[in-house]
Design an enzyme around this catalytic site. Structure first.
Site, PDB file in Angstrom:
ATOM      1  N   LYS A 151       0.845  -1.203   0.000  1.00  0.00           N
ATOM      2  CA  LYS A 151       0.000   0.000   0.000  1.00  0.00           C
ATOM      3  C   LYS A 151       0.871   1.241   0.000  1.00  0.00           C
ATOM      4  O   LYS A 151       0.629   2.194  -0.747  1.00  0.00           O
ATOM      5  CB  LYS A 151      -0.928  -0.011   1.226  1.00  0.00           C
ATOM      6  N   GLN A 161      -4.874  -1.347   9.467  1.00  0.00           N
ATOM      7  CA  GLN A 161      -4.837  -2.691   8.890  1.00  0.00           C
ATOM      8  C   GLN A 161      -5.456  -3.703   9.857  1.00  0.00           C
ATOM      9  O   GLN A 161      -5.137  -3.724  11.045  1.00  0.00           O
ATOM     10  CB  GLN A 161      -3.371  -3.054   8.571  1.00  0.00           C
ATOM     11  N   ASP A 187     -11.263   2.951   3.915  1.00  0.00           N
ATOM     12  CA  ASP A 187     -11.686   1.544   3.889  1.00  0.00           C
ATOM     13  C   ASP A 187     -13.207   1.431   3.767  1.00  0.00           C
ATOM     14  O   ASP A 187     -13.725   0.360   3.458  1.00  0.00           O
ATOM     15  CB  ASP A 187     -11.285   0.859   5.201  1.00  0.00           C
TER      16      ASP A 187
END
Ligand code: GUN
Length: 296
Positions: free
Chosen positions: A54, A98, A121
């Site tokens: 990422k 995460q 997200d």
């Protein structure tokens, strides 16, 4: 018949190029650099690989990457304090924590502490609610990537029968909502679904997101259906570790109209959509027009 292979790798590269071009314009015309903060708690090896990827793609797209690696025993209070700082930081337009988090941390609490406008997200309950009610929001990256592949391959999805296998908050539930928004007739199937094979056989679109290697055989697939395989499962084959999806690729390919491979299908789309969401969040934060073709 042999299915068309949906090339997620190529599609993701196109999205990353589009994001990169728009970031360059934002920077040149408005002196704005979109910024993404990624928080990793602990040393889960798979998470470390994802977070590194990422960060690399964020920088390659011309955005600022802020990585925060915290010890596995970080307290909830310390993690929440970091999120507060990132919420208040004008250089940060997107925040991603995460998952999975170590067991002593309450993931719902942590996710819901993120400013919904920076929740790239799309996991914050505000974004989930906005998605379910058809309002402007940030959409979870993997389902957004699946939708882009489906739209690209099929054009209009209206009226098609779609089956989503799996009911996770990250993929299954938001995927079903997105397909509903596209006017599909949507069924969410899961481990307790009866006559699963028959349910899948009715579908023009199958999105498999259950995390079980090759659990969908080709004879469950309706001839000509479009199959999106979200699974990334590591298995041992002939003494080697290989990646396989939730769909048995060889047998499904012989029946489907189109299918995503694993690897090289949905996987690359997730990071591309994360970059797209970060750009979208940045444009919204600055009251600028949203990027075209990069949102749901
Ligand atoms: N872990 C596995 N997939 C994801 C994802 O899409 N977002 C976050 N934050 N964690 C994950």
């Amino acid at each position: 018949m042999s299915a068309d292979i949906i090339d997620g790798k190529a599609h993701a590269a196109t999205i990353r190029d589009k994001v990169g071009a728009q970031v360059a314009r934002l920077t040149a015309q408005h002196a704005i650099t979109p910024g993404l903060a990624v928080v990793l708690v602990g040393e889960d090896p798979a998470s470390q690989v994802y977070v590194r990827a990422k960060g690399r793609h964020t920088v390659e797209a011309g955005m600022a990457s802020f990585e925060h690696r915290l010890a596995a025993d970080t307290s909830e209070a310390d993690l929440l304090a970091l999120i507060e700082r990132l919420n208040a930081d004008p250089q940060v337009h997107g925040i991603l924590v995460q998952l999975p988090l170590p067991g002593h941390l309450n993931a719902d609490l942590v996710i819901n502490a993120i400013d919904p406008a920076k929740d790239v997200d799309g996991f914050h309950i505000s974004n989930v609610g906005l998605l379910c009610t058809g309002q402007k929001c940030l959409v979870p990256c993997t389902p957004l990537g699946c939708l882009m592949l489906l739209r690209d391959h099929l054009g209009s999805l209206g009226g098609l029968d779609a089956v989503v296998l799996g009911r996770s908050n990250i993929v299954g539930k938001p995927m079903a909502q997105l397909l509903l928004r596209e006017n599909c007739t949507v069924t969410i199937a899961h481990s307790r679904t009866r006559d699963l094979a028959d349910v899948v056989r009715r579908a023009d679109i199958v999105v498999a997101a259950v995390g079980r290697p090759a659990m969908v055989p080709g004879d469950w697939i309706k001839p000509g259906a479009t199959v999106i395989d979200v699974g990334i499962n590591r298995i041992e084959r002939d003494g080697r570790t290989v990646l396989v999806g939730d769909v048995d690729f060889a047998s499904a390919r012989a029946v489907a109209g189109a299918i995503t491979p694993v690897p090289g299908g949905v996987g690359p789309m997730t990071i591309a959509c994360l970059l797209a969401n970060t750009l979208t969040a940045c444009c919204r934060a600055h009251g600028l027009p949203e990027p075209e073709g990069l949102t749901a």
